[in-house]
Design an enzyme around this catalytic site. Structure first.
Site, mmCIF file in Angstrom:
data_model
loop_
_atom_site.group_PDB
_atom_site.id
_atom_site.type_symbol
_atom_site.label_atom_id
_atom_site.label_comp_id
_atom_site.label_asym_id
_atom_site.label_seq_id
_atom_site.Cartn_x
_atom_site.Cartn_y
_atom_site.Cartn_z
ATOM 1 N N ASN A 109 58.613 32.006 -1.936
ATOM 2 C CA ASN A 109 57.381 31.682 -1.216
ATOM 3 C C ASN A 109 56.151 31.941 -2.071
ATOM 4 O O ASN A 109 55.138 32.415 -1.613
ATOM 5 C CB ASN A 109 57.297 32.491 0.073
ATOM 6 C CG ASN A 109 58.411 32.122 1.008
ATOM 7 O OD1 ASN A 109 58.519 30.980 1.401
ATOM 8 N ND2 ASN A 109 59.261 33.083 1.331
ATOM 9 N N CYS A 110 56.258 31.621 -3.336
ATOM 10 C CA CYS A 110 55.253 32.028 -4.304
ATOM 11 C C CYS A 110 55.006 30.844 -5.222
ATOM 12 O O CYS A 110 55.872 30.460 -5.982
ATOM 13 C CB CYS A 110 55.835 33.203 -5.089
ATOM 14 S SG CYS A 110 54.727 33.903 -6.278
ATOM 15 N N LEU A 111 53.830 30.222 -5.121
ATOM 16 C CA LEU A 111 53.587 29.034 -5.951
ATOM 17 C C LEU A 111 52.965 29.430 -7.277
ATOM 18 O O LEU A 111 52.236 30.384 -7.356
ATOM 19 C CB LEU A 111 52.659 28.063 -5.217
ATOM 20 C CG LEU A 111 53.165 27.573 -3.871
ATOM 21 C CD1 LEU A 111 52.262 26.490 -3.319
ATOM 22 C CD2 LEU A 111 54.602 27.046 -3.954
#
Lengths: 111, 119, 99
Positions: A109-111
């Protein structure tokens, strides 16, 4: 397939350099992973890596930056749990790099 | 101000990808500081039942993942009182601290959010 | 803020319709499409329940999906086509799709 050789053992990595098997992790493996990132692990680094492994054991996922900062602040206090400290330690990408060095999967969940 | 989003999760952890997808939306939104709520409705409340053993069917531990929601900034967590009661679940025994709401309160909750999605 | 709830699953296989009916606000709307139009099967309990919904609640069904299933909507239901679907989506403050 990417891999590392640590103490004569072959350690498999995914295409982004994360451990394929969580159980392969050890202090020497972390040192070898850090070396690939041109990083030397200090006590400050180790403290965060151990905390990340505890996070994973509890929640079964790798945190994005914000929850990582929140968790570190919760466990070690705000002097350590802030983005400046973690960015300095982990080259501006604490969630991704620290997860890699701690032997965890890449945070999703980490761009 | 970002629009607020209510995610309604209404499938059991074992029925397919829906429960995980709802959680992933919540975690991704929380990581970006969106104002989010997560409501467990119908079979969705079964995600909160204690002592489940996902390893028995080679699944990831959804209940453990759910515990991370507050760290991801998702603190507005709700469950339907009716859905819990229908399934014999005690609010006190749930694995996550949720606000238990009756139908009238759920109507007001849905009304309050800018956007709603049901999975 | 009024919500348009959109259902597309048969009411005979799961609880989406009954849950949705309990959670409708006084100014909300409900649009039936796909297999959800089976809720209008004459003589079914679902059809009766819809017929008894308060007047303030807009009840809609998609024409094409009714036609495909040889169903006729009772007078309480407004039949809409796809442009009508779009118009409804804009008329309400938000749309809640029950996926």
């Amino acid at each position: 397939m990417k891999h590392l050789i640590v103490a004569g053992r072959r350690i498999e990595l995914d295409k982004d350099g994360y451990l394929l098997a969580l159980a392969d992790w050890s202090a020497p493996v972390a040192e070898a992973l850090a070396q690939q990132e041109q990083l030397t692990l200090s006590d400050e680094h180790w403290q965060i890596l151990h905390l990340l492994r505890a996070f994973y054991a509890e929640f079964q996922l790798s945190p994005a930056n914000r929850p990582l900062i929140k968790y570190v602040a919760l466990k070690l206090g705000p002097e350590k749990g802030n983005s400046l400290h973690l960015n300095l330690l982990f080259k501006g990408a604490p969630a991704k790099l620290a997860a890699k060095l701690a032997g965890l999967p890449k945070p999703t969940n980490c761009l | 101000m970002a629009k607020s989003l209510l995610i309604i999760s209404r499938q059991s952890p074992w029925s397919g990808p829906s429960a995980r997808e709802a959680l992933d939306i919540a975690l991704a939104g929380g990581a970006f500081d969106l104002p989010l709520g997560l409501l467990f409705l119908d079979d969705g409340v079964l995600q909160l039942a204690p002592a489940q053993q996902p390893a028995a069917v080679q699944q990831k531990d959804l209940a453990a993942n759910l515990q991370a929601l507050p760290l991801f900034g998702v603190e507005s967590l709700y469950a339907s009182a009716r859905s819990l009661q229908e399934r014999g679940l005690e609010p006190r025994a749930l694995t996550l601290a949720v606000e238990v709401l009756d139908d009238a309160a759920l109507i007001a909750l849905i009304d309050r959010y800018d956007q709603v999605i049901t999975l | 803020m009024a919500t348009l709830h959109v259902l597309s699953h048969s009411p005979f296989t799961d609880s989406r319709l009954s849950s949705c009916l309990r959670l409708l606000g006084p100014a909300d709307g409900l649009l039936l499409c796909g297999d959800a139009v089976y809720a209008l099967q004459p003589g079914s309990a679902q059809c009766q329940a819809l017929d008894l919904m308060p007047d303030g609640i807009g009840l809609f069904a998609l024409d094409e999906d009714l036609g495909a299933r040889a169903l006729t909507a009772p007078a309480r239901i407004q039949v809409v086509d796809y442009p009508g679907f779009v118009e409804l989506s804009c008329r309400f403050d938000k749309v809640n799709s029950w996926l």
